[in-house]
Design an enzyme around this catalytic site. Sequence first.
Site, PDB file in Angstrom:
ATOM      1  N   GLU A 297      -5.532  -7.758  -0.806  1.00 57.59           N
ATOM      2  CA  GLU A 297      -6.366  -7.421   0.472  1.00 57.59           C
ATOM      3  C   GLU A 297      -7.604  -7.004  -0.045  1.00 57.59           C
ATOM      4  OE1 GLU A 297      -5.223  -4.997   3.628  1.00 57.59           O
ATOM      5  OE2 GLU A 297      -2.891  -5.821   3.670  1.00 57.59           O
TER       6      GLU A 297
ATOM      7  N   GLU B 174       0.910  -1.377   0.019  1.00 57.69           N
ATOM      8  CA  GLU B 174       0.059  -0.061  -0.088  1.00 57.69           C
ATOM      9  C   GLU B 174       0.800   1.229  -0.083  1.00 57.69           C
ATOM     10  OE1 GLU B 174      -2.919  -0.246   2.859  1.00 57.69           O
ATOM     11  OE2 GLU B 174      -3.437  -2.141   2.550  1.00 57.69           O
TER      12      GLU B 174
END
Length: 319
Positions: free
Chosen positions: A259, A167
């Site tokens: 995710e 991320e």
Amino acid sequence: MEPVNRNATPNARRLLQYLSSVGGRGILTGQHTQTVAMEEITQIRKITGKEPALRGFELLGYSPNIRYETGDADCRTEIDENRGTLEQALAFGRSGGIVTFTWHWFSPVGGWDKSFYTKNTDFDPEKVLQEGTPERAAFYHDMDVMAGYLQPFMADDIAVLWRPFHESEGDWFWWGRKGPAVAAKLFRMQYAYFVERYHLDNLLWVWNCPLREGYPGDDVVDILSCDVYAEKGARTDYRREYERLQTVTAAEKPLALAEIGILPDMEQLAKSRVPWCYYMVWSKGFVLTEKFNSHEMLQKVYESEYAVTYPAGCMFKDY
């Protein structure tokens, strides 16, 4: 498809070939866990009678620079519950399951509470790129420790989907503080260190950022992935996210939902055949409650012929 590491182990090669071929024909089910108890797997088994082919394990409790005394009760509980999960990951890998690791890396120097968050540390990732800095020395020290934890997986030729510096499109983790271009350089440094110094040839390298900016390069990335937390109640095959991720590189790489908060709609996915190779639902409330995913949706996913579950998803492994 060949791994970027020319010395990749046989099972790492098999896993990459498997992931390259499954997209568009099916999708590997996946679930993140954080504790030794792995309550999420128990819940899925209870509701569906099946288990995910891919299991995510957390490494936050193995960070060398945890300052336990500065953490609040939530932080200390999370650390305590996470310790011992490496043994669980090793057992799952030995059984033929697909292992992926997430490392919420407590900052190598300084920090307080959950110091993998930017707000809880002054650690500057850009200084890791400079020779002779304390930040660089601490960065390599932590990698030495983590390499030791990963050695048993290499010894058993358990292929691992390794997803560091995830991320980096955001600044909420310290490695994304200076943007994805800096995180990409850290990724390349870690790749060189783990491959050339420690010969962790069982790792498949997963880059986790949907932006073209700062992509580490086709020579160090096996799989491209993104994290998506859709709105509650969404029904999606994540086509838009797939098309965005495709723009990162012209090279053919397997694409994954590393995710997600909301399960993919298997009816849509089976029709559209958007070629995701796997997904991984996040832990705790995302599966232990019906706040994000209902029991009915969970059953539909795991009953779908398009979904690959355990142990069918471990057939690539040569044990």
